[in-house]
Design a protein around this motif. Sequence first.
Motif, PDB file in Angstrom:
ATOM      1  N   ASN A   1       0.829  -1.209   0.000  1.00  0.00           N
ATOM      2  CA  ASN A   1       0.000   0.000   0.000  1.00  0.00           C
ATOM      3  C   ASN A   1       0.861   1.256   0.000  1.00  0.00           C
ATOM      4  O   ASN A   1       0.558   2.221  -0.695  1.00  0.00           O
ATOM      5  N   ARG A   2       1.928   1.241   0.773  1.00  0.00           N
ATOM      6  CA  ARG A   2       2.827   2.396   0.805  1.00  0.00           C
ATOM      7  C   ARG A   2       3.500   2.610  -0.542  1.00  0.00           C
ATOM      8  O   ARG A   2       3.620   3.734  -1.024  1.00  0.00           O
TER       9      ARG A   2
ATOM     10  N   GLU B   1       2.365   1.697  -3.439  1.00  0.00           N
ATOM     11  CA  GLU B   1       1.347   2.182  -4.374  1.00  0.00           C
ATOM     12  C   GLU B   1       1.074   3.668  -4.165  1.00  0.00           C
ATOM     13  O   GLU B   1       0.935   4.417  -5.137  1.00  0.00           O
ATOM     14  N   LYS B   2       1.025   4.122  -2.931  1.00  0.00           N
ATOM     15  CA  LYS B   2       0.807   5.543  -2.652  1.00  0.00           C
ATOM     16  C   LYS B   2       1.966   6.382  -3.174  1.00  0.00           C
ATOM     17  O   LYS B   2       1.767   7.458  -3.731  1.00  0.00           O
TER      18      LYS B   2
ATOM     19  N   ASN C   1       1.672   6.657  -6.922  1.00  0.00           N
ATOM     20  CA  ASN C   1       0.608   7.595  -7.288  1.00  0.00           C
ATOM     21  C   ASN C   1       1.054   9.036  -7.118  1.00  0.00           C
ATOM     22  O   ASN C   1       0.766   9.888  -7.962  1.00  0.00           O
ATOM     23  N   ARG C   2       1.758   9.329  -6.032  1.00  0.00           N
ATOM     24  CA  ARG C   2       2.254  10.688  -5.814  1.00  0.00           C
ATOM     25  C   ARG C   2       3.261  11.077  -6.874  1.00  0.00           C
ATOM     26  O   ARG C   2       3.241  12.195  -7.391  1.00  0.00           O
TER      27      ARG C   2
END
Length: 90
Positions: A8-9, A11-12, A15-16
């Motif tokens: 999840n980290r 992926e974040k 995205n950023r």
Amino acid sequence: MFKINLENRIEKIENRLFSLISKRVFILFSIFYSLNTQAQCAMCRASLESEGNTAKAEAVNDGIVYLMVIPYVLVGVVGVVVYRMYSKKK
């Protein structure tokens, strides 16, 4: 659990990064799109202005700008297609 949290980290962060890159590309495109262009080379301009027909000189200049824009439009379309493909995967 740790593996899911790490994914999840990651992926974040991706995205950023993608958001940051797309914002910069948009800003650069906006800056260069608004610049006034003088597309004629010096020899074309001299030969067309020596005839005294400014309408013909403007038409040649518009044609050069038109030919210059086509590659940018094609690159933009390819960019949008790649972006949509990338977005569908998520």
